[in-house]
Design an enzyme around this catalytic site. Structure first.
Site, PDB file in Angstrom:
ATOM      1  N   SER A  49       0.822  -1.214   0.000  1.00 20.59           N
ATOM      2  CA  SER A  49       0.000   0.000   0.000  1.00 20.59           C
ATOM      3  C   SER A  49       0.854   1.260   0.000  1.00 20.59           C
ATOM      4  O   SER A  49       0.378   2.341  -0.355  1.00 20.59           O
ATOM      5  CB  SER A  49      -0.924   0.024   1.224  1.00 20.59           C
ATOM      6  OG  SER A  49      -1.801  -1.072   1.227  1.00 20.59           O
ATOM      7  N   CYS A 260      -9.398  -1.885   3.626  1.00 16.87           N
ATOM      8  CA  CYS A 260      -8.677  -0.675   3.217  1.00 16.87           C
ATOM      9  C   CYS A 260      -9.051  -0.251   1.788  1.00 16.87           C
ATOM     10  O   CYS A 260     -10.112   0.282   1.567  1.00 16.87           O
ATOM     11  CB  CYS A 260      -7.170  -0.868   3.387  1.00 16.87           C
ATOM     12  SG  CYS A 260      -6.251   0.689   3.429  1.00 16.87           S
ATOM     13  N   GLN A 264     -12.760   1.102   0.010  1.00 19.65           N
ATOM     14  CA  GLN A 264     -13.005   2.221  -0.892  1.00 19.65           C
ATOM     15  C   GLN A 264     -13.656   1.742  -2.191  1.00 19.65           C
ATOM     16  O   GLN A 264     -14.593   2.378  -2.708  1.00 19.65           O
ATOM     17  CB  GLN A 264     -11.694   2.942  -1.176  1.00 19.65           C
ATOM     18  CG  GLN A 264     -11.057   3.555   0.063  1.00 19.65           C
ATOM     19  CD  GLN A 264      -9.580   3.829  -0.112  1.00 19.65           C
ATOM     20  OE1 GLN A 264      -9.072   3.900  -1.243  1.00 19.65           O
ATOM     21  NE2 GLN A 264      -8.855   3.979   0.991  1.00 19.65           N
ATOM     22  N   ASN A 302      -3.631   2.640   7.341  1.00 18.47           N
ATOM     23  CA  ASN A 302      -2.730   3.096   6.292  1.00 18.47           C
ATOM     24  C   ASN A 302      -3.584   3.474   5.091  1.00 18.47           C
ATOM     25  O   ASN A 302      -3.792   2.681   4.188  1.00 18.47           O
ATOM     26  CB  ASN A 302      -1.718   2.011   5.912  1.00 18.47           C
ATOM     27  CG  ASN A 302      -0.935   2.388   4.670  1.00 18.47           C
ATOM     28  OD1 ASN A 302      -0.867   3.555   4.302  1.00 18.47           O
ATOM     29  ND2 ASN A 302      -0.357   1.407   4.009  1.00 18.47           N
ATOM     30  N   GLY A 304      -4.868   7.055   2.559  1.00 19.11           N
ATOM     31  CA  GLY A 304      -4.894   8.469   2.235  1.00 19.11           C
ATOM     32  C   GLY A 304      -6.191   8.879   1.559  1.00 19.11           C
ATOM     33  O   GLY A 304      -6.402  10.063   1.293  1.00 19.11           O
ATOM     34  N   PHE A 305      -7.057   7.895   1.260  1.00 20.11           N
ATOM     35  CA  PHE A 305      -8.373   8.142   0.666  1.00 20.11           C
ATOM     36  C   PHE A 305      -9.440   7.541   1.570  1.00 20.11           C
ATOM     37  O   PHE A 305      -9.151   6.666   2.391  1.00 20.11           O
ATOM     38  CB  PHE A 305      -8.472   7.526  -0.730  1.00 20.11           C
ATOM     39  CG  PHE A 305      -7.555   8.152  -1.751  1.00 20.11           C
ATOM     40  CD1 PHE A 305      -8.003   9.170  -2.581  1.00 20.11           C
ATOM     41  CD2 PHE A 305      -6.240   7.722  -1.883  1.00 20.11           C
ATOM     42  CE1 PHE A 305      -7.160   9.748  -3.523  1.00 20.11           C
ATOM     43  CE2 PHE A 305      -5.393   8.296  -2.814  1.00 20.11           C
ATOM     44  CZ  PHE A 305      -5.851   9.315  -3.643  1.00 20.11           C
ATOM     45  N   HIS A 358      -6.989  -2.023   9.257  1.00 20.43           N
ATOM     46  CA  HIS A 358      -6.321  -3.298   8.998  1.00 20.43           C
ATOM     47  C   HIS A 358      -6.515  -4.292  10.139  1.00 20.43           C
ATOM     48  O   HIS A 358      -5.734  -4.302  11.100  1.00 20.43           O
ATOM     49  CB  HIS A 358      -4.826  -3.066   8.754  1.00 20.43           C
ATOM     50  CG  HIS A 358      -4.528  -2.411   7.451  1.00 20.43           C
ATOM     51  ND1 HIS A 358      -4.141  -3.108   6.321  1.00 20.43           N
ATOM     52  CD2 HIS A 358      -4.587  -1.125   7.079  1.00 20.43           C
ATOM     53  CE1 HIS A 358      -3.968  -2.270   5.319  1.00 20.43           C
ATOM     54  NE2 HIS A 358      -4.234  -1.052   5.756  1.00 20.43           N
ATOM     55  N   GLU A 360      -5.852  -7.314  10.025  1.00 19.79           N
ATOM     56  CA  GLU A 360      -4.767  -8.306   9.937  1.00 19.79           C
ATOM     57  C   GLU A 360      -3.436  -7.726  10.408  1.00 19.79           C
ATOM     58  O   GLU A 360      -2.389  -8.374  10.270  1.00 19.79           O
ATOM     59  CB  GLU A 360      -4.636  -8.791   8.486  1.00 19.79           C
ATOM     60  CG  GLU A 360      -3.805  -7.911   7.563  1.00 19.79           C
ATOM     61  CD  GLU A 360      -4.389  -6.542   7.274  1.00 19.79           C
ATOM     62  OE1 GLU A 360      -3.653  -5.686   6.777  1.00 19.79           O
ATOM     63  OE2 GLU A 360      -5.580  -6.322   7.559  1.00 19.79           O
TER      64      GLU A 360
END
Length: 383
Positions: A49, A260, A264, A302, A304-305, A358, A360
């Protein structure tokens, strides 16, 4: 560390920092982001990512536990560059096989040390994530700035295919988990981390990890009980083929779980928009509330969107979609960012879900590991 070559860091707004080379020497460009995790730097470095991102570590001392082969989340380091304040001179851990510096140099990752990472982080919090360049060969900040401004932006970037597997592989179930036949999951690799199929395997699932370019025919060929979309890099608005694939799978009634980037894309498949956060969520200490249980989890992030919930619609309200009623299942308690979605049928039964963080995470908190059980129960018909 002062014997190392001088290094220069320049942000796209012109602010510059001087330090010393850490890892490989040379020049690199990417999006400057910061991570607040005090541990787990190896997992961060090897998380796909972070492709095309220059990671600034807010923890001041990095590298003290070295690097090993067991904790990698993929086959290589993916970050475009690495920024630390005080790198460990000598790693000290019984599992360490090499130093962080050696690993970065071996894989050609350009980094910079002896930087005031607190000042840099505060700057990114105020101005937002932005493009950055690190160089051990350029001493002129204006010249490096010009190259930074010529480099690519994260918004509009479709990157998942660059980090995905090129061939399907299978992770066998670690146990029967009380079933005569294992559950089968078609996992679309958009930048998947090693621990994800491992956690599914522990729950008696046979995981078929498919390339990001897979079609619905490829998915159906493995006769899955469910479909999974992984984490990954890039702008979800620029990723269209995978959204179409997911819509086809949802239309066929396949249970879905996304993490993640998978959250989205789930949002976009349901007709929702996504947007770029000012500086994103990156770290292992983010409080998120599961609205279905009322419990608060400490989670690893983690991204950014994020998914944009429709204006005028309360987070507690549902939104009709062609596949059922969509609702917000998780929310970040720091800033109310949508951290999870659910899709239910007319009877209120859960059909599919996703989370932005996350579950995991390794190294990281384990509060959200129950989500893999929720997916297992969904496929078992127990949700």
């Amino acid at each position: 560390m002062s014997s190392r070559a001088p290094a220069l860091l320049v942000l796209e707004d012109g602010r510059s920092f001087h330090g010393h080379a850490f890892g490989a020497e040379g020049e690199t460009f990417g999006e400057a982001v910061f991570s607040t995790g005090m541990t787990g730097y190896q997992e961060t470095l090897s998380d796909p990512s972070y492709h095309r991102q220059v990671v600034v570590m807010t923890a001041p001392h990095v590298g003290n536990t070295g690097m090993n082969d067991e904790d990698m989340e993929s086959a290589r380091i993916w970050v475009a560059g690495y920024v630390v304040r005080d790198p460990a001179r000598v790693p000290s851990n019984w599992r360490s096989q090499r130093s962080l510096d050696d690993q970065l140099r071996e894989q050609g990752v350009v980094g910079i040390s002896d930087v005031d990472t607190r000042a840099l982080t505060r700057h990114l919090r105020e101005r937002g994530a932005m493009r950055v360049g690190i160089s051990t060969t350029e001493t002129d900040a204006d010249a490096l700035l010009k190259r930074v401004l010529d480099s690519g932006q994260m918004a509009g970037a479709n990157l998942s295919e660059a980090v995905s597997t090129t061939e399907t592989y299978v992770v066998a179930p670690a146990s029967a988990a009380g079933r005569e036949k294992p559950l089968v999951v078609a996992a679309i690799d958009l930048g998947i981390k090693t621990n994800t199929p491992r956690m599914m395997s522990e729950r008696g699932i046979e995981v078929h990890v498919l390339p990001a370019t897979s079609t619905i025919e490829d998915v159906l060929a493995v006769e899955p009980d469910g479909i999974f979309f992984s984490n990954g890099p890039g702008d979800p608005a620029a990723t269209t083929a995978q959204v179409a694939l997911l819509q086809d799978a949802l239309g066929r009634g396949l249970p879905y779980f996304g993490i993640c980037f998978g959250n989205q894309l789930f949002g976009r498949a349901l007709g929702l928009d996504t947007y770029k956060l000012k500086y994103g969520h990156r770290g292992i200490n983010q409080p998120v509330m599961d609205r279905t249980t009322g419990k608060v989890e400490v989670t690893a992030h983690n991204h950014g969107f994020a998914v944009q919930w429709p204006d005028g619609v309360d987070l507690g309200e549902g939104v009709p979609t062609p596949y059922g009623m969509a609702s917000v299942s998780h929310v970040c308690l720091n800033d109310d960012v949508v951290e999870g979605l659910e899709l239910r049928d007319d009877t209120g039964a859960l059909k599919s879900f996703s989370v932005q963080y996350h579950p995991e995470a390794a190294a990281g908190p384990h509060d959200a590991a129950y989500l893999f059980d929720r997916f297992t129960q969904l496929m078992d018909g127990m949700a």
